[in-house]
Motif scaffolding. Structure first.
Motif, short mmCIF file in Angstrom:
data_model
loop_
_atom_site.label_atom_id
_atom_site.label_comp_id
_atom_site.label_asym_id
_atom_site.label_seq_id
_atom_site.Cartn_x
_atom_site.Cartn_y
_atom_site.Cartn_z
N LYS A 19 -40.85 -0.64 -39.13
CA LYS A 19 -40.55 -1.02 -37.85
C LYS A 19 -41.63 -2.01 -37.46
O LYS A 19 -41.52 -2.94 -36.65
CB LYS A 19 -40.75 0.33 -36.99
CG LYS A 19 -39.51 1.07 -36.93
CD LYS A 19 -39.28 2.08 -35.73
CE LYS A 19 -38.21 2.91 -35.90
NZ LYS A 19 -38.25 3.85 -34.85
N ASP A 24 -37.52 -4.16 -33.68
CA ASP A 24 -35.90 -3.52 -33.20
C ASP A 24 -35.18 -3.18 -34.25
O ASP A 24 -33.68 -3.41 -34.02
CB ASP A 24 -35.46 -4.53 -32.30
CG ASP A 24 -36.27 -5.13 -30.98
OD1 ASP A 24 -37.12 -4.23 -30.59
OD2 ASP A 24 -36.47 -6.26 -30.80
N LYS A 26 -33.01 -0.19 -36.37
CA LYS A 26 -32.61 1.12 -36.27
C LYS A 26 -32.83 2.06 -37.60
O LYS A 26 -32.36 1.44 -38.67
CB LYS A 26 -31.16 1.18 -35.86
CG LYS A 26 -30.71 2.62 -35.72
CD LYS A 26 -29.40 2.63 -35.31
CE LYS A 26 -28.62 3.97 -35.36
NZ LYS A 26 -27.28 4.34 -35.23
N GLU A 28 -32.64 5.71 -39.31
CA GLU A 28 -32.36 7.30 -39.53
C GLU A 28 -33.42 7.81 -40.35
O GLU A 28 -33.38 7.56 -41.65
CB GLU A 28 -30.97 7.39 -39.89
CG GLU A 28 -29.76 6.71 -38.97
CD GLU A 28 -28.47 7.02 -39.71
OE1 GLU A 28 -28.10 8.08 -39.69
OE2 GLU A 28 -27.75 5.91 -40.01
N HIS A 41 -30.86 0.25 -41.04
CA HIS A 41 -29.92 -0.40 -40.51
C HIS A 41 -30.40 -1.91 -40.38
O HIS A 41 -30.35 -2.60 -39.29
CB HIS A 41 -29.29 -0.18 -39.27
CG HIS A 41 -28.55 1.28 -39.33
ND1 HIS A 41 -27.06 1.36 -39.38
CD2 HIS A 41 -29.29 2.52 -39.47
CE1 HIS A 41 -26.90 2.51 -39.80
NE2 HIS A 41 -28.15 3.35 -39.57
N SER A 42 -30.63 -2.69 -41.65
CA SER A 42 -31.21 -3.73 -41.63
C SER A 42 -30.67 -4.69 -43.24
O SER A 42 -30.47 -3.77 -43.83
CB SER A 42 -32.59 -3.92 -41.63
OG SER A 42 -33.00 -5.24 -41.46
#
Length: 350
Positions: A19, A24, A26, A28, A41-42
């Motif tokens: 991060k 920004d 996401k 999990e 999620h990138s």
């Protein structure tokens, strides 16, 4: 999307560091409660790989529901996504208890489909492409890595140390002091011998020895060997060679092993340091059918063994290492010389 593997317990640290690099994003963390995984999620793969806590980052091509038929239906798209390759491997990990298929089912059946569609060969050790199938309960993630991106244990560039160890007969005088000490040292010696998968370990007493102490020592050797052997059979994707354990009189063993194409090495503080006999050892290893290494215990080797050995080597000048370290110290030192000999011979033949 990127499927990330970390060491267990490092998931939240890895997520925080990701991060910091990707704003920004996401993430999990421990999806479905499974340790050691993140789903990022990138598409910033190179950024994720900058995080040292990340063991492996797999760009996800497909996320599907977990079923063997659904995975196999993706075979054609997987082949197209793989691009140019000559060899491949399927790496499957299934997490969850309700599936009616195993990781092995995925690897075998998907591998067969890819092979039929592409006409390429499977290579589990050094594939050009590796297909990863990561099953997390009802979600399955499929991605592809280039072979160069895998950190592999076995590659064509690495010398196979087993070629050396399969020639080694290690002759160890037993450690006999008390029952508990004999058993514990024996266990460590047995574990070390099996770890290197040497040809044989010969326990070689001489003169009269205490029967109970020898029994405890041998029991420890056997226990250590079997303990390590069971771990190797679970962990290795190859057949494991089981080290033979034999018992023979020390002097009779010396007589038996003194053959024309055997090299007999005694390890002792009175010997030459290894750098002084390096070239001679290389020449000896080149012709050797068997490499016989003698090691003493508390009282060292008898002078007659030292006199008749082809080489007497002091592996660690000014340092006396414990009996249980004789095997790993000796084998790693002599392996280096053996591999240097092999490399020089290969250069001559080119």
């Amino acid at each position: 999307m990127i499927f990330v593997k970390t060491q267990r317990g490092m998931e939240y640290i890895a997520a925080q560091n990701i991060k910091e690099l990707i704003n920004d994003v996401k993430i999990e963390v421990r999806p479905a409660g499974y340790l050691g995984i993140l789903i990022v999620h990138s598409g910033e793969l190179e950024q994720v790989r900058q995080v040292p806590e990340v063991e492996r980052a797999i760009p996800v091509l497909f996320e599907i529901e977990s079923s063997l038929s659904g995975i196999l239906e993706k075979a054609e798209e997987i082949v197209k996504a793989m691009g140019e390759f000559d060899t491949f491997a399927v790496r499957a990990t299934r997490r969850g208890l309700k599936h009616r298929f195993s990781s092995m089912d995925i690897s075998i059946q998907l591998g067969k489909r890819i092979q039929e569609m592409s006409g390429k060969d499977v290579d589990l050790n050094s594939p050009d492409k590796a297909v990863y199938v990561e099953v997390v309960n009802e979600r399955t993630f499929i991605g592809i890595l280039d072979g160069a991106e895998e950190r592999r244990k076995y590659t064509p560039e690495k010398a196979n140390s087993l070629r050396f160890f399969e020639k080694v007969s290690f002759v160890q005088t037993p450690y006999l002091e008390n029952l508990k000490g004999a058993r514990e040292i024996g266990e460590r010696i047995g574990r070390n011998a099996q770890s290197f998968e040497i040809k044989e370990l010969i326990i070689a007493p001489y003169g009269y020895v205490d029967a109970e102490e020898l029994f405890e020592f041998l029991r420890g050797v056997r226990r250590g060997k079997l303990s390590r052997l069971s771990i190797q059979r679970r962990s290795y994707a190859r057949e494991v060679r089981e080290t033979k354990i034999l018992v023979h009189d020390l002097f009779q063993t010396l007589r038996d092993k003194k053959r024309r194409k055997n090299v007999v090495i005694a390890t002792d503080p009175t010997g030459k340091q290894i750098s002084d006999v390096r070239d001679e050892l290389k020449r000896a290893f080149e012709r050797a059918n068997e490499i016989v290494i003698f090691a003493g215990s508390r009282t060292g080797l008898p002078k007659g063994v030292l006199r008749l050995a082809d080489f007497v080597v002091d592996l660690s000048p000014y340092i006396t290492f414990p009996t249980e370290l004789a095997i790993p110290v000796s084998l790693t030192a002599f392996l280096d010389i053996y591999e240097e000999m092999k490399a020089e011979r290969s250069e001559r033949e080119q």
